[in-house]
Design a protein around this motif. Structure first.
Motif, PDB file in Angstrom:
ATOM      1  N   GLY A  91       0.801  -1.215   0.000  1.00  0.00           N
ATOM      2  CA  GLY A  91       0.000   0.000   0.000  1.00  0.00           C
ATOM      3  C   GLY A  91       0.835   1.267   0.000  1.00  0.00           C
ATOM      4  N   LEU A  92       2.074   1.171  -0.514  1.00  0.00           N
ATOM      5  CA  LEU A  92       2.987   2.314  -0.508  1.00  0.00           C
ATOM      6  C   LEU A  92       3.454   2.620  -1.929  1.00  0.00           C
ATOM      7  N   PHE A  93       3.959   3.838  -2.126  1.00  0.00           N
ATOM      8  CA  PHE A  93       4.584   4.167  -3.398  1.00  0.00           C
ATOM      9  C   PHE A  93       5.599   5.271  -3.207  1.00  0.00           C
ATOM     10  N   PHE A  94       6.520   5.339  -4.173  1.00  0.00           N
ATOM     11  CA  PHE A  94       7.515   6.409  -4.201  1.00  0.00           C
ATOM     12  C   PHE A  94       7.088   7.382  -5.280  1.00  0.00           C
ATOM     13  N   PRO A  95       6.878   8.661  -4.953  1.00  0.00           N
ATOM     14  CA  PRO A  95       6.151   9.554  -5.860  1.00  0.00           C
ATOM     15  C   PRO A  95       6.964  10.250  -6.943  1.00  0.00           C
ATOM     16  N   ILE A  96       8.280  10.274  -6.862  1.00  0.00           N
ATOM     17  CA  ILE A  96       9.048  11.050  -7.829  1.00  0.00           C
ATOM     18  C   ILE A  96       9.050  10.332  -9.178  1.00  0.00           C
ATOM     19  N   ASP A  97       8.586  11.028 -10.194  1.00  0.00           N
ATOM     20  CA  ASP A  97       8.293  10.403 -11.479  1.00  0.00           C
ATOM     21  C   ASP A  97       8.838  11.255 -12.621  1.00  0.00           C
ATOM     22  N   PRO A  98      10.115  11.076 -12.998  1.00  0.00           N
ATOM     23  CA  PRO A  98      10.689  11.884 -14.076  1.00  0.00           C
ATOM     24  C   PRO A  98      10.274  11.459 -15.475  1.00  0.00           C
ATOM     25  N   GLY A  99       9.410  10.465 -15.563  1.00  0.00           N
ATOM     26  CA  GLY A  99       8.985   9.984 -16.878  1.00  0.00           C
ATOM     27  C   GLY A  99       9.771   8.756 -17.274  1.00  0.00           C
ATOM     28  N   ALA A 100      11.053   8.909 -17.502  1.00  0.00           N
ATOM     29  CA  ALA A 100      11.900   7.761 -17.824  1.00  0.00           C
ATOM     30  C   ALA A 100      12.002   6.851 -16.604  1.00  0.00           C
ATOM     31  N   ASP A 101      12.199   5.554 -16.867  1.00  0.00           N
ATOM     32  CA  ASP A 101      12.374   4.606 -15.766  1.00  0.00           C
ATOM     33  C   ASP A 101      13.821   4.662 -15.300  1.00  0.00           C
ATOM     34  N   ALA A 102      14.177   5.793 -14.702  1.00  0.00           N
ATOM     35  CA  ALA A 102      15.551   6.065 -14.298  1.00  0.00           C
ATOM     36  C   ALA A 102      15.915   5.277 -13.044  1.00  0.00           C
ATOM     37  N   SER A 103      17.222   5.113 -12.824  1.00  0.00           N
ATOM     38  CA  SER A 103      17.689   4.496 -11.593  1.00  0.00           C
ATOM     39  C   SER A 103      17.597   5.502 -10.456  1.00  0.00           C
ATOM     40  N   LEU A 104      17.340   5.009  -9.261  1.00  0.00           N
ATOM     41  CA  LEU A 104      17.185   5.909  -8.117  1.00  0.00           C
ATOM     42  C   LEU A 104      18.505   6.560  -7.722  1.00  0.00           C
ATOM     43  N   GLY A 105      19.623   5.871  -7.982  1.00  0.00           N
ATOM     44  CA  GLY A 105      20.918   6.498  -7.742  1.00  0.00           C
ATOM     45  C   GLY A 105      21.128   7.689  -8.664  1.00  0.00           C
ATOM     46  N   GLY A 106      20.788   7.510  -9.930  1.00  0.00           N
ATOM     47  CA  GLY A 106      20.892   8.609 -10.872  1.00  0.00           C
ATOM     48  C   GLY A 106      19.935   9.734 -10.558  1.00  0.00           C
TER      49      GLY A 106
END
Length: 469
Positions: free
Chosen positions: A136-151
């Protein structure tokens, strides 16, 4: 077009490090031309500058080993996640070693009660949200591309949800990083606030790999809303759409997303995604909250839009229709490419105070017309950030010169409007001179920090700051 200074190659050091790393990493050490060019490539018009080798690392200690070897012999180090950056961030202008973290792709810990998680840098945002969905959780940052979280952390990424949830700087609690001498540090804890010393987390988030390599990220999470409603509304002009955005923000309506597409982009999206939206400036919105709350938010927006000439307003809460709408928005880049087959897409972004958004977008459209350029605009309108994609024949020197002029002009106009030369793409190689125009003497402080932490200048050299700064 070349944006960067020429950096000297350390041939002797590179040759030595290549031998050391080949022996340590075996098949995970690659020097083939194709794979090196792949790791020098970004979705950009900046020339490809491949590294001398690519090392696929499995854990933080291996990152530390590579950095330590490179530090000993003064060899550049460039981190690589998925390669979706737009300003030459992963190029290797002086050669060196690319550290590919894509195999560091584990979700290490999820603390549902505290709404946080700990991940390795190679985890992509979509993979994380798939992992979290059952809780029931999500991470909201959505730059469009399926980018890596480190990047995403390294470039201080943003995206469509930023108007409600902020950017990466607002959602990273702590990082683990390998510093330029190979030392491993952790910048914080899972506590939601701290007054303990310098804020090293914020220093590394957005540093584009020039101060250290992020090897672990502690992230804030959100509960999946009880209800989600999406909406679209067409407007007679871009100015009318932007005035509506201002009204929404000033009213305090808690929109999760509010995206602007100009008429040309709507036409491209219709053709690519098989939609039938009116081909006039468009706002796409999303509301998060309770069942009653999202209905109320949608109704209030409808009234505000009507005051500014909005037409064809339609809202939906069905998952299928919402997904279709937002998938079309995320596919806008690929849709734009179909407008002029064979052309290269040159994407740039700026961000201005919301009160200047209409002025800046209108000026950008006028300048593109003046220069005879094919320009399409999309924007994260709720925070004043928009992107212009130019479709350019790279073999046409006159057209390329016009595109270069436009990009520089737009950056300078945004700065004059008390905005920024980049809302989320970052500086990389492409926007270094505009950073100086924007911040002036503050770049001297950045240079001092860079020299203090990376005295040998090995960490992603030639990005953000010039090598002689």
């Amino acid at each position: 077009m070349v944006y960067h200074a020429t950096l000297p190659r350390n041939e002797t050091g590179i040759e030595t490090v290549l031998g050391v790393l080949k022996q340590q990493f075996g098949e995970r050490f690659q020097t083939g031309q194709a794979i090196r060019e792949q790791h020098g490539h970004t979705t950009t018009w900046i020339e490809n500058q491949p590294p001398d080798a690519v090392v696929f690392v499995a854990d933080t200690q291996e990152v530390s080993d590579v950095v330590a070897a490179c530090a000993q012999h003064r060899v550049p180090v460039i981190a690589y996640g998925t390669g979706t950056s737009l300003e030459g961030h992963v190029n290797a202008p002086a050669g060196g070693i690319c550290i590919d973290v894509s195999q560091m792709d584990k979700v290490l810990e999820v603390n549902a009660g505290d709404l946080d998680c700990r991940v390795q840098p190679g985890v992509t945002r979509m993979a994380l949200n798939t992992h979290l969905r059952d809780q029931g959780l999500f991470f909201p940052i959505d730059p469009g591309a399926d980018a890596s979280l480190g990047g995403m952390a390294a470039t201080r990424a943003s995206g469509t949800n930023a108007v409600r949830y902020g950017t990466m700087k607002d959602n990273v609690l702590a990082v683990e990083a390998v510093m330029p001498d190979g030392k491993i540090i952790r910048t914080g804890t899972r506590a939601r606030k701290s007054s303990a010393g310098y804020d090293l987390t914020r220093l590394l988030v957005g540093s584009e790999g020039t101060l250290g390599i992020i090897t672990e990220i502690t992230l804030k999470l959100q509960g999946i809303p009880e209800a989600i409603s999406s909406a679209s509304c067409s407007f007679p002009t871009v100015d009318a759409a932007c005035q509506t955005v201002m009204a929404v923000i000033q009213y305090g309506l808690p929109v999760a997303r509010i995206e602007l597409l100009d008429a040309a982009t709507v036409g491209a999206v219709n053709a690519y995604s098989k939609l039938d939206l009116p081909e006039t400036p468009l706002l796409l919105l999303e509301f998060h909250g309770t069942e009653a709350g999202v209905v109320e938010q949608a109704e209030i927006f409808g009234a505000l839009a009507e005051d500014h000439g909005g037409q064809g307003y339609a809202a939906t809460t069905t998952t299928e229709e919402r997904n279709q709408l937002w998938q079309a928005r995320h596919d806008a880049y690929w849709a734009m490419l179909q407008v002029r087959p064979g052309a290269k897409a040159i994407a740039t972004d700026v961000c201005v105070p919301i009160s200047r958004l209409a002025d800046c977008v209108g000026a950008a459209q006028g300048k593109a017309d003046e220069l005879g350029l094919v320009a399409l605009i999309v924007g994260h309108a709720g925070d004043g950030n928009f992107h212009v994609t130019l479709l350019v024949d790279m073999e046409n020197a006159e057209e390329l010169e016009s595109a270069t002029l436009f990009v520089g002009w737009l950056n300078e106009v945004a700065i004059k409007m008390d905005g920024t030369c980049t809302g989320e793409h970052g500086i990389g190689q492409g926007k270094k001179k505009y950073l100086v125009q924007e911040l002036g003497g503050a770049t001297d402080v950045m240079s001092a920090v860079k020299r203090a932490l990376d005295p040998k200048g090995i960490m992603n050299p030639g990005k953000i700051l010039s090598p002689d700064d």
